[in-house]
Design an enzyme around this catalytic site. Structure first.
Site, PDB file in Angstrom:
ATOM      1  N   GLY A 128       1.584  -2.360   4.978  1.00  0.00           N
ATOM      2  CA  GLY A 128       2.266  -3.579   5.375  1.00  0.00           C
ATOM      3  C   GLY A 128       1.309  -4.647   5.844  1.00  0.00           C
TER       4      GLY A 128
ATOM      5  N   SER B  95       9.140 -15.276  -2.106  1.00  0.00           N
ATOM      6  CA  SER B  95      10.328 -15.569  -2.906  1.00  0.00           C
ATOM      7  C   SER B  95      11.473 -15.971  -1.989  1.00  0.00           C
ATOM      8  CB  SER B  95      10.727 -14.351  -3.747  1.00  0.00           C
ATOM      9  OG  SER B  95      11.429 -13.404  -2.957  1.00  0.00           O
TER      10      SER B  95
ATOM     11  N   CYS C 235       0.871  -1.165   0.000  1.00  0.00           N
ATOM     12  CA  CYS C 235       0.000   0.000   0.000  1.00  0.00           C
ATOM     13  C   CYS C 235       0.912   1.219   0.000  1.00  0.00           C
ATOM     14  CB  CYS C 235      -0.905   0.005   1.232  1.00  0.00           C
ATOM     15  SG  CYS C 235      -2.041  -1.405   1.333  1.00  0.00           S
TER      16      CYS C 235
ATOM     17  N   ARG D 108      -4.563   1.979  -1.034  1.00  0.00           N
ATOM     18  CA  ARG D 108      -4.658   0.620  -0.511  1.00  0.00           C
ATOM     19  C   ARG D 108      -4.623  -0.449  -1.588  1.00  0.00           C
ATOM     20  NH1 ARG D 108      -9.693  -2.560   2.381  1.00  0.00           N
ATOM     21  NH2 ARG D 108      -8.436  -4.159   3.428  1.00  0.00           N
ATOM     22  N   LEU D 109      -3.806  -1.476  -1.321  1.00  0.00           N
ATOM     23  CA  LEU D 109      -3.894  -2.759  -2.010  1.00  0.00           C
ATOM     24  C   LEU D 109      -4.432  -3.743  -0.986  1.00  0.00           C
ATOM     25  CD1 LEU D 109      -3.291  -4.516  -4.535  1.00  0.00           C
ATOM     26  CD2 LEU D 109      -1.090  -5.043  -3.486  1.00  0.00           C
ATOM     27  N   SER D 110      -5.626  -4.242  -1.199  1.00  0.00           N
ATOM     28  CA  SER D 110      -6.317  -5.051  -0.194  1.00  0.00           C
ATOM     29  C   SER D 110      -5.705  -6.444  -0.096  1.00  0.00           C
ATOM     30  CB  SER D 110      -7.807  -5.169  -0.546  1.00  0.00           C
ATOM     31  OG  SER D 110      -8.394  -3.894  -0.655  1.00  0.00           O
TER      32      SER D 110
END
Length: 409
Positions: free
Chosen positions: A88, A372, A15, A62-64
């Protein structure tokens, strides 16, 4: 942004936060706040929010990941005293909730931090296991707090001037503010060329700093700022010295398995980068061990005659993953140089940065979160330069003086 895993996040999991605090009773400009957050809209395409109270302005993109419906930010406590913007994920936030007790309106980790701050103040950061950069406004005390996770995985930059204080997840958002100059700090160029990153809290932009890792700072409208307060330090390296090699390996596997399991908690699709090497293959194997769904894996190859994609396919077939791969040509790599520079906000120090960006673009079409194996060489001394440095240390003061040369290789 110093590492390839940060580039992966540039197209995937994050985010963005930005804001400023003004002095002398000046009122924040809401349009300026919007311009700052619009600059980092790529970090959070799902939602946006703003909060202005007296001298402070807080903005969010925001990235949900968790609680897709109810995790809107900025988020305030019911009494309005505390307001937070947070980038985060807190992996142990349910454990923190159980320790706190009480009632919650959402299942988001953002609300958990708010309740924890109410209970313990800035000391709550000692309880937060995860990756985060946050800004919290205390309306009663008229004080802005910034905090950054233990290892500094999430970026958080700031700039101070006579009339105020500005902060953001990315430097480009800070540069949107008219008070922030666009000057290169030429004194840092030699350090960057030597290490291929800046090891301190400085940046390549004059007077723009980053919040030190594992610390919080407090800022008041009069311009006063506390010294960074550390809330975490690395454990003593001799903690497992009494164990045998077999016992150490078992302890490491247990910790790594736990770490993978906590990072698989999400309300969106999770995948993994898979090169076919030891590190990423181990991560993918542990994901299959701790989850039941179909895992999507992603690899990038090259048209130069050398490619790890055949090995990645073997691992994918063995683990039963749904595998995706691309072949990056020289034209593909050159086509993303500008995008990578924008994401890193520093010169490109590794050619693999370009491939990682292409890989992240591929993964984003299928998933929102990736795991990763990046960083394992640093933890486990996997690069030859670490063995060289260890060898040089055995030659006393002369070897110790020469050991920094090992980092050049």
């Amino acid at each position: 942004m110093e590492r390839d895993d940060v580039l992966a996040e540039a197209a995937l999991k994050m985010c963005g936060i930005a804001g400023f605090l003004l002095r002398d009773g000046d009122q924040p400009d809401p349009e300026l706040l919007t311009r700052m957050t619009d600059t980092i809209a790529h970090r959070g395409p799902d939602d946006s929010g703003a909060f202005i109270d007296g001298p402070v302005a807080l903005g969010f993109r925001r990235l949900s990941i968790l609680d897709l419906a109810c995790g809107h930010q900025p988020m305030s406590t019911p009494d309005g005293r505390y307001t937070i913007i947070f980038n985060g994920e807190i992996y142990n936030h349910l454990d923190v909730r159980r320790e706190l007790g009480g009632n919650y309106n959402t299942t988001s980790d953002t609300e958990t931090i708010l309740h924890a701050w109410q209970q313990w103040g800035p000391d709550c950061t000692k309880r937060l296991a995860g990756m985060f950069a946050l800004a919290l406004w205390d309306a009663r005390e008229q004080r802005l707090f910034l905090a950054r996770d233990r290892c500094g995985k999430k970026p958080l930059y700031f700039y101070r001037w006579v009339g105020g204080f500005a902060f953001a997840s990315e430097i480009k958002a800070l540069l949107t503010h008219p008070a922030v100059p666009r000057d290169i700090d030429t004194s840092q160029i030699a350090t960057w060329v030597t290490h291929r990153y800046l090891p301190g809290d400085e940046t390549l932009f004059k007077d723009i700093e980053c919040v030190p890792t594992g610390t919080w700072i407090g800022v008041r409208p009069d311009g006063s700022m506390t010294e960074p307060e550390s809330f975490w330090s690395y454990p003593e390296p001799c903690r497992l010295a009494h164990l045998t090699e077999v016992e150490m390996c078992a302890a490491f596997q247990e910790e790594l398995t736990r770490a993978v399991a906590t990072r698989m908690v999400a309300d969106v699709p999770v995948g993994a980068f898979l090169s076919g090497g030891l590190d990423s293959s181990m991560i993918c194997a542990l994901i299959r061990k701790v989850t039941t769904g179909r895992l999507k894996t992603f690899s990038v190859g090259f048209d130069t005659g050398f490619s790890e994609t055949p090995m990645a396919r073997l691992v994918s077939d063995h683990l039963g993953t749904e595998h995706f791969e691309i072949v990056a040509t020289s034209d593909d790599m050159l086509s993303v140089v500008g995008k990578v520079l924008m994401a890193r906000e520093t010169p490109i120090s590794e050619p693999s940065d370009l491939a990682i960006y292409k890989l992240a673009e591929l993964a984003r079409r299928e998933v929102t979160v990736v795991l990763s194996g990046e960083g394992s060489d640093e933890i486990l001394g996997g690069y030859p330069k670490y063995r060289a440095e260890n060898l040089l240390q055995k030659f006393g003061p002369i070897g110790a003086a020469a050991s920094p040369l090992a980092t050049l290789f």
